[in-house]
Scaffold this active site. Structure first.
Site, PDB file in Angstrom:
ATOM      1  N   ARG A  20       0.829  -1.214   0.000  1.00  0.00           N
ATOM      2  CA  ARG A  20       0.000   0.000   0.000  1.00  0.00           C
ATOM      3  C   ARG A  20       0.858   1.258   0.000  1.00  0.00           C
ATOM      4  O   ARG A  20       0.587   2.201  -0.747  1.00  0.00           O
ATOM      5  CB  ARG A  20      -0.937   0.027   1.203  1.00  0.00           C
ATOM      6  CG  ARG A  20      -2.086  -0.946   1.091  1.00  0.00           C
ATOM      7  CD  ARG A  20      -2.942  -0.912   2.329  1.00  0.00           C
ATOM      8  NE  ARG A  20      -2.118  -1.232   3.493  1.00  0.00           N
ATOM      9  CZ  ARG A  20      -2.420  -0.941   4.745  1.00  0.00           C
ATOM     10  NH1 ARG A  20      -3.525  -0.295   5.031  1.00  0.00           N
ATOM     11  NH2 ARG A  20      -1.627  -1.290   5.731  1.00  0.00           N
ATOM     12  N   ASN A  38      -6.399  -2.094   1.885  1.00  0.00           N
ATOM     13  CA  ASN A  38      -6.462  -3.534   2.097  1.00  0.00           C
ATOM     14  C   ASN A  38      -7.913  -3.966   2.230  1.00  0.00           C
ATOM     15  O   ASN A  38      -8.716  -3.276   2.853  1.00  0.00           O
ATOM     16  CB  ASN A  38      -5.731  -3.936   3.383  1.00  0.00           C
ATOM     17  CG  ASN A  38      -4.239  -4.030   3.222  1.00  0.00           C
ATOM     18  OD1 ASN A  38      -3.704  -3.964   2.119  1.00  0.00           O
ATOM     19  ND2 ASN A  38      -3.538  -4.196   4.328  1.00  0.00           N
TER      20      ASN A  38
END
Length: 91
Positions: A20, A38
């Protein structure tokens, strides 16, 4: 230039490997707006907007990964214009 918005859901080794933050850093460096998040199923969702070249470059870099991530599969959806001012990690 025409603005392009995409939503990708990527699967593989994409959680617990810094993916990320890698996506966020790449997106910010090339001027893309949106977010990365996520998902509970182990996948990662990316919503990204910019010009066509920026979106293609972001996708290319995402598929290359950060050295620890590996994308085995993904879905792509075209989105209407979104109202994000920057690129960030959503929790």
């Amino acid at each position: 230039m025409l603005e392009v918005w995409k939503k990708w859901n990527v699967r593989g080794v994409v959680q617990g490997v810094g993916f990320r933050h890698f996506v966020k850093n790449v997106a910010r460096a090339i001027g893309v707006r949106g977010y990365v998040k996520n998902e509970d199923d182990g996948s990662v969702t990316i919503v990204a907007g910019g010009n066509d070249e920026q979106i293609k470059e972001l996708f290319r870099r995402i598929m290359e990964g950060n050295g620890w991530s590996y994308i085995s599969d993904y879905d792509e959806i075209d989105l209407p214009k979104q109202e994000y001012k920057d690129f960030h990690v959503e929790f």
